[in-house]
Design a protein around this motif. Structure first.
Motif, short mmCIF file in Angstrom:
data_model
loop_
_atom_site.label_atom_id
_atom_site.label_comp_id
_atom_site.label_asym_id
_atom_site.label_seq_id
_atom_site.Cartn_x
_atom_site.Cartn_y
_atom_site.Cartn_z
N THR A 10 0.93 -1.53 -0.04
CA THR A 10 -0.19 -0.31 0.45
C THR A 10 0.71 1.49 0.00
OG1 THR A 10 -1.93 0.74 0.71
CG2 THR A 10 0.12 0.28 2.69
N ARG A 11 0.46 2.30 0.31
CA ARG A 11 1.62 3.49 0.14
C ARG A 11 0.04 4.49 1.20
NH1 ARG A 11 -0.19 6.87 -6.27
NH2 ARG A 11 -2.08 6.97 -5.48
N GLY A 12 0.86 5.40 1.45
CA GLY A 12 0.73 6.48 2.27
C GLY A 12 1.54 7.70 2.56
N SER A 58 5.64 10.70 0.73
CA SER A 58 5.09 9.44 0.13
C SER A 58 5.83 9.21 1.03
CB SER A 58 4.12 10.28 -0.90
OG SER A 58 2.91 10.98 -0.63
N GLU A 85 -2.95 5.51 5.74
CA GLU A 85 -2.67 4.66 4.92
C GLU A 85 -3.86 4.24 4.27
OE1 GLU A 85 -1.68 -0.20 5.55
OE2 GLU A 85 -0.86 1.27 7.32
N GLU A 86 -3.11 3.62 2.69
CA GLU A 86 -4.58 4.05 1.46
C GLU A 86 -5.06 2.13 2.29
OE1 GLU A 86 -3.67 5.12 -2.04
OE2 GLU A 86 -2.55 7.10 -1.68
N SER A 88 -5.71 -1.24 0.56
CA SER A 88 -5.58 -1.98 0.07
C SER A 88 -5.92 -2.96 -0.20
CB SER A 88 -4.09 -2.18 0.26
OG SER A 88 -4.36 -2.72 1.28
N GLY A 93 -8.51 1.43 4.56
CA GLY A 93 -7.16 2.52 4.58
C GLY A 93 -8.08 3.36 6.04
N ARG A 95 -6.11 6.78 9.30
CA ARG A 95 -5.59 7.38 9.54
C ARG A 95 -5.11 7.22 11.49
NH1 ARG A 95 -8.62 13.80 8.71
NH2 ARG A 95 -9.39 12.34 10.10
N ALA A 111 -12.88 4.79 0.59
CA ALA A 111 -11.86 4.86 -0.17
C ALA A 111 -11.86 6.36 -0.59
CB ALA A 111 -12.94 4.41 -1.55
N GLY A 113 -11.59 8.74 1.32
CA GLY A 113 -11.20 9.36 2.83
C GLY A 113 -12.35 9.31 4.49
#
Length: 171
Positions: A10-12, A58, A85-86, A88, A93, A95, A111, A113
């Motif tokens: 994942t990414r964030g 990021s 964190e998005e 996955s 996700g 926060r 999705a 936010g």
């Protein structure tokens, strides 16, 4: 032959909204420890609180990395931060927001936010309120992290236009 569990990547984003200058290298070292890679943050003055610094970057890593990043910075005096964190595959996700006055708050994210409060938590809040609208409102605000958002809003706005760096966790 054993089955190999596929990695879920994942990414964030990590937002250091404000920190005393003396903590900057410690924050960098903590993030490097989690990401297992060199981190170079562009620290800039935080206009919302003169005498403090801000940075953001990021990251990519395994699902759950956001929790480790948030935990690595927890407990330092004067530090305001946010880790997102998005979602996955198979993971919501999330926060994590932290302020010196309020401590840390964790929320699940949809999705788009939005903060998601699960049905069991809502049922618990309704039962605790027992018909008292003030208690219901207070507990829903707490579940949504409203106080954290209110405290961080001025710091978020001050960071608009700041550069973002991508960092990748080494496997």
């Amino acid at each position: 032959m054993s089955a190999v569990t596929p990695r879920i990547v994942t990414r964030g984003v990590v937002f250091i909204h404000s920190t005393p200058t003396a903590l900057c290298p410690h924050i960098t070292w903590a993030l490097e420890g989690v990401l297992d890679t060199r981190v170079s943050l562009d620290w800039v003055p935080q206009p919302a609180q003169p005498g403090t610094m801000r940075a953001e970057f990021s990251w990519t890593g395994d699902a759950g990395t956001g929790a480790y990043l948030a935990s690595a910075m927890r407990g330092w005096d004067g530090l305001r931060y946010e880790v997102v964190e998005e979602a996955s595959r198979g993971c919501d996700g999330a926060r994590w927001t932290h302020t010196p006055e309020l401590g840390i708050h964790h929320s699940r994210l949809s999705a788009n936010g939005d903060v998601v409060v699960n049905e069991d938590r809502i049922r618990s809040i309704v039962a605790e309120a027992d018909g008292n609208l003030a208690v219901l409102t207070t507990e829903l605000d707490r579940a949504l992290g409203s106080a954290w958002d209110a405290e961080l809003e001025g710091f978020r706005y001050a960071g608009e236009g700041a550069p973002v760096k991508w960092l990748h966790k080494v496997s």
